[in-house]
Write a protein that holds these residues in place. Sequence first.
Motif, PDB file in Angstrom:
ATOM      1  N   ARG A  63       2.452  10.420  -7.216  1.00 43.26           N
ATOM      2  CA  ARG A  63       1.641  11.087  -8.230  1.00 43.26           C
ATOM      3  C   ARG A  63       0.166  11.143  -7.841  1.00 43.26           C
ATOM      4  O   ARG A  63      -0.715  10.769  -8.594  1.00 43.26           O
ATOM      5  CB  ARG A  63       1.814  10.397  -9.581  1.00 43.26           C
ATOM      6  N   GLY A  64      -0.076  11.565  -6.586  1.00 43.63           N
ATOM      7  CA  GLY A  64      -1.445  11.767  -6.144  1.00 43.63           C
ATOM      8  C   GLY A  64      -2.190  10.523  -5.740  1.00 43.63           C
ATOM      9  O   GLY A  64      -3.411  10.531  -5.679  1.00 43.63           O
ATOM     10  N   LYS A  65      -1.519   9.440  -5.440  1.00 42.62           N
ATOM     11  CA  LYS A  65      -2.207   8.183  -5.154  1.00 42.62           C
ATOM     12  C   LYS A  65      -2.300   7.860  -3.665  1.00 42.62           C
ATOM     13  O   LYS A  65      -3.356   7.622  -3.155  1.00 42.62           O
ATOM     14  CB  LYS A  65      -1.506   7.016  -5.868  1.00 42.62           C
ATOM     15  N   ILE A  96       4.030   1.031  -1.876  1.00 41.95           N
ATOM     16  CA  ILE A  96       3.565   2.006  -2.863  1.00 41.95           C
ATOM     17  C   ILE A  96       3.101   1.346  -4.157  1.00 41.95           C
ATOM     18  O   ILE A  96       2.507   2.011  -5.010  1.00 41.95           O
ATOM     19  CB  ILE A  96       4.640   3.077  -3.162  1.00 41.95           C
ATOM     20  N   GLU A  97       3.380   0.040  -4.309  1.00 35.47           N
ATOM     21  CA  GLU A  97       3.002  -0.643  -5.538  1.00 35.47           C
ATOM     22  C   GLU A  97       2.824  -2.123  -5.263  1.00 35.47           C
ATOM     23  O   GLU A  97       3.595  -2.718  -4.505  1.00 35.47           O
ATOM     24  CB  GLU A  97       4.091  -0.425  -6.591  1.00 35.47           C
ATOM     25  N   ARG A 120       0.060   0.937  -9.045  1.00 37.50           N
ATOM     26  CA  ARG A 120       0.012   1.926  -7.972  1.00 37.50           C
ATOM     27  C   ARG A 120      -1.430   2.362  -7.803  1.00 37.50           C
ATOM     28  O   ARG A 120      -2.212   2.285  -8.747  1.00 37.50           O
ATOM     29  CB  ARG A 120       0.901   3.117  -8.302  1.00 37.50           C
ATOM     30  N   GLY A 121      -1.746   2.814  -6.622  1.00 36.09           N
ATOM     31  CA  GLY A 121      -3.111   3.269  -6.384  1.00 36.09           C
ATOM     32  C   GLY A 121      -3.237   3.794  -4.972  1.00 36.09           C
ATOM     33  O   GLY A 121      -2.262   3.878  -4.230  1.00 36.09           O
ATOM     34  N   GLY A 122      -4.452   4.109  -4.603  1.00 33.02           N
ATOM     35  CA  GLY A 122      -4.723   4.562  -3.258  1.00 33.02           C
ATOM     36  C   GLY A 122      -4.649   3.401  -2.283  1.00 33.02           C
ATOM     37  O   GLY A 122      -4.536   2.236  -2.683  1.00 33.02           O
ATOM     38  N   CYS A 175      -4.550  -2.408  -0.897  1.00 37.10           N
ATOM     39  CA  CYS A 175      -5.003  -3.452   0.021  1.00 37.10           C
ATOM     40  C   CYS A 175      -5.797  -4.522  -0.729  1.00 37.10           C
ATOM     41  O   CYS A 175      -5.625  -5.719  -0.505  1.00 37.10           O
ATOM     42  CB  CYS A 175      -5.833  -2.825   1.135  1.00 37.10           C
ATOM     43  N   SER A 176      -6.637  -4.106  -1.636  1.00 29.35           N
ATOM     44  CA  SER A 176      -7.427  -5.035  -2.436  1.00 29.35           C
ATOM     45  C   SER A 176      -6.525  -5.904  -3.313  1.00 29.35           C
ATOM     46  O   SER A 176      -6.742  -7.113  -3.443  1.00 29.35           O
ATOM     47  CB  SER A 176      -8.420  -4.253  -3.297  1.00 29.35           C
ATOM     48  N   ALA A 177      -5.500  -5.312  -3.909  1.00 31.28           N
ATOM     49  CA  ALA A 177      -4.565  -6.070  -4.750  1.00 31.28           C
ATOM     50  C   ALA A 177      -3.812  -7.107  -3.929  1.00 31.28           C
ATOM     51  O   ALA A 177      -3.554  -8.216  -4.396  1.00 31.28           O
ATOM     52  CB  ALA A 177      -3.591  -5.115  -5.440  1.00 31.28           C
TER      53      ALA A 177
END
Length: 103
Positions: free
Chosen positions: A30-32, A65-66, A71-73, A78-80
């Motif tokens: 979804r665009g992430k 992907i999560e 979910r995110g870019g 990477c930060s998570a």
Amino acid sequence: HITVDKGTGSQRLGLDTTALLESSIGTLQRGKGALRITRVRSEGLIGEWNAAHQKRQVLEGDCIIEVNGRRGGPDELCSAITRGTALQLVILRLPPPTSARTC
């Protein structure tokens, strides 16, 4: 999905990754975007996971992907991973690219 625990944060996943933009994986994100795994090191947490889960191994070319339900870019994922200690990772295995044909 897989779950690994970094404990006090000193253990590493043992992965090399590269950013994967949304155009490469279609609408699943979804665009992430995602993190494509380019190397799995045997000495990291994912290497330990692979040794214990032979039929569900994380492989080069797989995509994260999560992370922990988010979910995110690529930067957000990477930060998570860096911040978290107990990590739930959703891994997507994309089909290999088809080889080019000449007609």
